[in-house]
Scaffold this motif. Structure first.
Motif, PDB file in Angstrom:
ATOM      1  N   HIS A 130      -3.967  13.389  -1.555  1.00 35.36           N
ATOM      2  CA  HIS A 130      -3.731  12.588  -2.716  1.00 35.36           C
ATOM      3  C   HIS A 130      -4.147  11.201  -2.203  1.00 35.36           C
ATOM      4  CE1 HIS A 130      -1.641  10.138  -5.507  1.00 35.36           C
ATOM      5  NE2 HIS A 130      -1.033   9.468  -4.612  1.00 35.36           N
ATOM      6  N   VAL A 131      -3.843  10.821  -0.862  1.00 35.67           N
ATOM      7  CA  VAL A 131      -4.357   9.504  -0.270  1.00 35.67           C
ATOM      8  C   VAL A 131      -5.828   9.475  -0.174  1.00 35.67           C
ATOM      9  CG1 VAL A 131      -4.239   7.854   1.614  1.00 35.67           C
ATOM     10  CG2 VAL A 131      -2.215   9.122   0.676  1.00 35.67           C
ATOM     11  N   VAL A 132      -6.475  10.356   0.208  1.00 33.07           N
ATOM     12  CA  VAL A 132      -8.035  10.412   0.414  1.00 33.07           C
ATOM     13  C   VAL A 132      -8.584  10.173  -0.967  1.00 33.07           C
ATOM     14  CG1 VAL A 132      -9.887  11.745   1.080  1.00 33.07           C
ATOM     15  CG2 VAL A 132      -7.913  11.494   2.624  1.00 33.07           C
ATOM     16  N   HIS A 133      -8.260  11.097  -1.978  1.00 33.20           N
ATOM     17  CA  HIS A 133      -8.716  10.971  -3.286  1.00 33.20           C
ATOM     18  C   HIS A 133      -8.497   9.530  -3.757  1.00 33.20           C
ATOM     19  CE1 HIS A 133      -9.835  12.173  -7.318  1.00 33.20           C
ATOM     20  NE2 HIS A 133      -8.785  11.580  -7.695  1.00 33.20           N
ATOM     21  N   ARG A 134      -7.310   9.116  -3.568  1.00 37.66           N
ATOM     22  CA  ARG A 134      -6.950   7.621  -4.342  1.00 37.66           C
ATOM     23  C   ARG A 134      -7.932   6.372  -3.557  1.00 37.66           C
ATOM     24  NH1 ARG A 134      -3.470   6.549  -7.914  1.00 37.66           N
ATOM     25  NH2 ARG A 134      -2.380   4.257  -7.997  1.00 37.66           N
ATOM     26  N   ALA A 135      -8.154   6.700  -2.414  1.00 36.39           N
ATOM     27  CA  ALA A 135      -9.114   5.893  -1.739  1.00 36.39           C
ATOM     28  C   ALA A 135     -10.597   5.857  -2.329  1.00 36.39           C
ATOM     29  CB  ALA A 135      -8.993   6.098  -0.245  1.00 36.39           C
ATOM     30  N   ARG A 136     -11.073   7.109  -2.408  1.00 38.82           N
ATOM     31  CA  ARG A 136     -12.322   7.546  -2.500  1.00 38.82           C
ATOM     32  C   ARG A 136     -12.687   7.202  -4.064  1.00 38.82           C
ATOM     33  NH1 ARG A 136     -13.438  13.073   1.038  1.00 38.82           N
ATOM     34  NH2 ARG A 136     -13.453  12.049   3.023  1.00 38.82           N
ATOM     35  N   SER A 137     -11.809   7.256  -4.722  1.00 40.17           N
ATOM     36  CA  SER A 137     -11.983   7.039  -6.322  1.00 40.17           C
ATOM     37  C   SER A 137     -11.831   5.487  -6.798  1.00 40.17           C
ATOM     38  CB  SER A 137     -10.841   7.979  -7.158  1.00 40.17           C
ATOM     39  OG  SER A 137      -9.434   7.547  -7.026  1.00 40.17           O
ATOM     40  N   GLY A 138     -11.147   4.717  -5.621  1.00 43.46           N
ATOM     41  CA  GLY A 138     -11.294   3.232  -6.158  1.00 43.46           C
ATOM     42  C   GLY A 138      -9.866   2.778  -6.670  1.00 43.46           C
ATOM     43  N   HIS A 139      -8.874   3.801  -6.423  1.00 45.99           N
ATOM     44  CA  HIS A 139      -7.655   3.617  -7.131  1.00 45.99           C
ATOM     45  C   HIS A 139      -6.317   2.882  -6.045  1.00 45.99           C
ATOM     46  CE1 HIS A 139      -8.517   6.716 -10.307  1.00 45.99           C
ATOM     47  NE2 HIS A 139      -9.051   5.613 -10.646  1.00 45.99           N
ATOM     48  N   LEU A 140      -6.864   2.562  -5.123  1.00 47.52           N
ATOM     49  CA  LEU A 140      -5.797   1.817  -4.306  1.00 47.52           C
ATOM     50  C   LEU A 140      -5.497   0.269  -4.689  1.00 47.52           C
ATOM     51  CD1 LEU A 140      -7.064   2.753  -0.579  1.00 47.52           C
ATOM     52  CD2 LEU A 140      -5.120   3.803  -1.962  1.00 47.52           C
ATOM     53  N   PRO A 141      -4.433  -0.107  -4.619  1.00 47.43           N
ATOM     54  CA  PRO A 141      -4.182  -1.580  -5.160  1.00 47.43           C
ATOM     55  C   PRO A 141      -5.223  -2.482  -4.762  1.00 47.43           C
ATOM     56  CG  PRO A 141      -2.179  -0.706  -3.850  1.00 47.43           C
ATOM     57  CD  PRO A 141      -3.488   0.054  -3.526  1.00 47.43           C
ATOM     58  N   LEU A 156       0.821  -1.227   0.024  1.00 49.15           N
ATOM     59  CA  LEU A 156      -0.060   0.044   0.048  1.00 49.15           C
ATOM     60  C   LEU A 156       0.749   1.289  -0.109  1.00 49.15           C
ATOM     61  CD1 LEU A 156      -2.724   1.471   0.110  1.00 49.15           C
ATOM     62  CD2 LEU A 156      -2.473   1.240   2.578  1.00 49.15           C
ATOM     63  N   VAL A 157       1.958   1.293   1.050  1.00 52.81           N
ATOM     64  CA  VAL A 157       2.730   2.680   1.136  1.00 52.81           C
ATOM     65  C   VAL A 157       3.349   2.749  -0.310  1.00 52.81           C
ATOM     66  CG1 VAL A 157       4.619   3.580   2.301  1.00 52.81           C
ATOM     67  CG2 VAL A 157       2.705   2.596   3.553  1.00 52.81           C
ATOM     68  N   PRO A 158       4.206   1.585  -0.731  1.00 50.88           N
ATOM     69  CA  PRO A 158       4.722   2.108  -2.113  1.00 50.88           C
ATOM     70  C   PRO A 158       3.916   2.585  -3.182  1.00 50.88           C
ATOM     71  CG  PRO A 158       5.634   0.007  -1.148  1.00 50.88           C
ATOM     72  CD  PRO A 158       4.261   0.591  -0.254  1.00 50.88           C
ATOM     73  N   ASP A 159       2.497   1.982  -3.247  1.00 51.34           N
ATOM     74  CA  ASP A 159       1.586   2.458  -4.348  1.00 51.34           C
ATOM     75  C   ASP A 159       1.206   4.183  -4.022  1.00 51.34           C
ATOM     76  OD1 ASP A 159      -0.531   1.972  -6.374  1.00 51.34           O
ATOM     77  OD2 ASP A 159      -1.500   2.840  -4.632  1.00 51.34           O
ATOM     78  N   VAL A 215      -3.770 -14.232   8.105  1.00 46.59           N
ATOM     79  CA  VAL A 215      -3.103 -13.250   7.832  1.00 46.59           C
ATOM     80  C   VAL A 215      -3.931 -12.417   6.915  1.00 46.59           C
ATOM     81  CG1 VAL A 215      -0.919 -14.505   7.644  1.00 46.59           C
ATOM     82  CG2 VAL A 215      -2.382 -14.351   5.773  1.00 46.59           C
ATOM     83  N   PRO A 216      -3.476 -11.099   6.692  1.00 43.81           N
ATOM     84  CA  PRO A 216      -3.974 -10.171   5.802  1.00 43.81           C
ATOM     85  C   PRO A 216      -3.971 -10.848   4.099  1.00 43.81           C
ATOM     86  CG  PRO A 216      -2.450  -8.967   6.996  1.00 43.81           C
ATOM     87  CD  PRO A 216      -2.111 -10.533   7.290  1.00 43.81           C
ATOM     88  N   ALA A 217      -5.059 -10.195   3.581  1.00 47.27           N
ATOM     89  CA  ALA A 217      -5.508 -10.665   2.162  1.00 47.27           C
ATOM     90  C   ALA A 217      -4.467 -10.057   1.217  1.00 47.27           C
ATOM     91  CB  ALA A 217      -6.509 -10.626   1.747  1.00 47.27           C
ATOM     92  N   SER A 218      -3.815  -8.818   1.648  1.00 47.02           N
ATOM     93  CA  SER A 218      -3.074  -8.419   0.664  1.00 47.02           C
ATOM     94  C   SER A 218      -1.554  -8.213   0.814  1.00 47.02           C
ATOM     95  CB  SER A 218      -3.508  -6.651   0.653  1.00 47.02           C
ATOM     96  OG  SER A 218      -3.121  -6.370   2.024  1.00 47.02           O
TER      97      SER A 218
END
Length: 303
Positions: A289-300, A105-108, A240-243
């Motif tokens: 940037h992080v909030v926009h990426r999360a709300r627009s569905g662009h997280l990994p 997540l952080v690298p993305d 474990v986490p799925a990601s």
């Protein structure tokens, strides 16, 4: 001392006239002369003497100027550093993150941000669950990305995504033939778990209790990667986490990650910051940037 007077003294000592300084600094000539006189009073001795229509340094002035040059150079460096820090496109973001989020997540988030803001630097710090509040309170970080809910009312948090949990089993395990599992079906298995202080361990224990059993713990580790490695070695199963690096074990066929059908088999990933202080422009820009990426569905994507 008045830094303007120091700069005007420096300019006159370097050969400029009072008239030239006045025009350059947009100050009256009497104003420049009075500032130089005050400076001499502060130092306690004449620094300049008149020679015809120009001012030249006295011996004391020459000795003083070497230090004025060094002082103003350091001051200008300091002002430039502050300008760099406060510039939204040139500042530094102090970002802390939970260890398990550092492989995906952080690298993305950082790389996608730097595509549009390449001059912004990052100071990255891994943080354990119990230290999420303290790294913000102590100003070691501007932002923290973690699965931990802050306990301090001075911290604000926004949800980024819900991450499913999986049951990791060896590929030759009887449960591995199914894509999903009820935890009750794994009640007799040996569990590989994290330290009790970690949130994922507490969540795992709670899920097992809700499924009607206490897990038989065969190993207690410090990080998820170790648990995955021991699952691949056939030493037990783990929640474990799925990601993240879950795909590593799948790629070589050593591990199967089964979807847990029990309720609440997810963990929330969020971003937190302190409301007691204002974020620097570059950090605020990254937060947006992080909030926009999360709300627009662009997280990994999570498998």
């Amino acid at each position: 001392m008045d830094t303007d007077a120091l700069r005007w003294f420096q300019q006159v000592a370097d050969g400029a006239t009072v008239t030239m300084v006045s025009e350059l600094e947009n100050v009256s000539q009497p104003g420049v002369s009075r500032a130089l006189a005050r400076l001499e009073r502060d130092v306690g001795t004449p620094l300049l003497r008149r020679s015809g229509r120009t001012l030249r340094m006295t011996q004391a002035g020459a000795a003083f100027k070497r230090h004025v040059d060094a002082l103003l150079h350091q001051l200008d460096d300091g002002l430039a550093a502050v300008d760099h820090l406060l510039g939204p496109e040139t500042g530094t973001v102090a970002l802390a993150f939970q260890t398990s989020l550092g492989s995906w997540l952080v690298p993305d988030l950082v790389s996608s941000f730097r595509r549009d803001h390449p001059e912004v630097d990052f100071r990255l710090t891994q943080v354990h669950d119990e230290l999420v509040d303290s790294v913000l309170d102590s100003q070691q970080a501007d932002l923290v990305i973690s699965t931990v809910q802050p306990s301090s009312s001075a911290l604000q948090r926004t949800l980024l995504l819900d991450e499913p949990l999986r049951l990791a089993v060896p590929s030759n395990h009887p449960l591995a033939a199914n894509p999903q599992v009820r935890l009750a079906d794994a009640s007799t298995e040996r569990f590989l778990v994290l330290q009790p202080t970690l949130l994922l361990r507490r969540m795992s224990d709670a899920l097992c209790r809700a499924a009607g059993f206490e897990p038989q713990v065969s190993f207690v580790g410090d990080d998820v990667q170790t648990l995955r490695g021991f699952v691949a070695a056939g030493l037990g199963v783990a929640i474990v986490p799925a990601s993240g690096d879950a795909t590593l074990g799948s790629a070589n066929g050593a591990i199967r990650y089964l979807r847990i059908t029990d309720a609440d088999a997810t963990r929330e990933i969020g971003m937190a910051w302190s409301t007691d202080r204002r974020l620097l422009p570059s950090a605020d820009l990254f937060r947006e940037h992080v909030v926009h990426r999360a709300r627009s569905g662009h997280l990994p994507a999570i498998n």
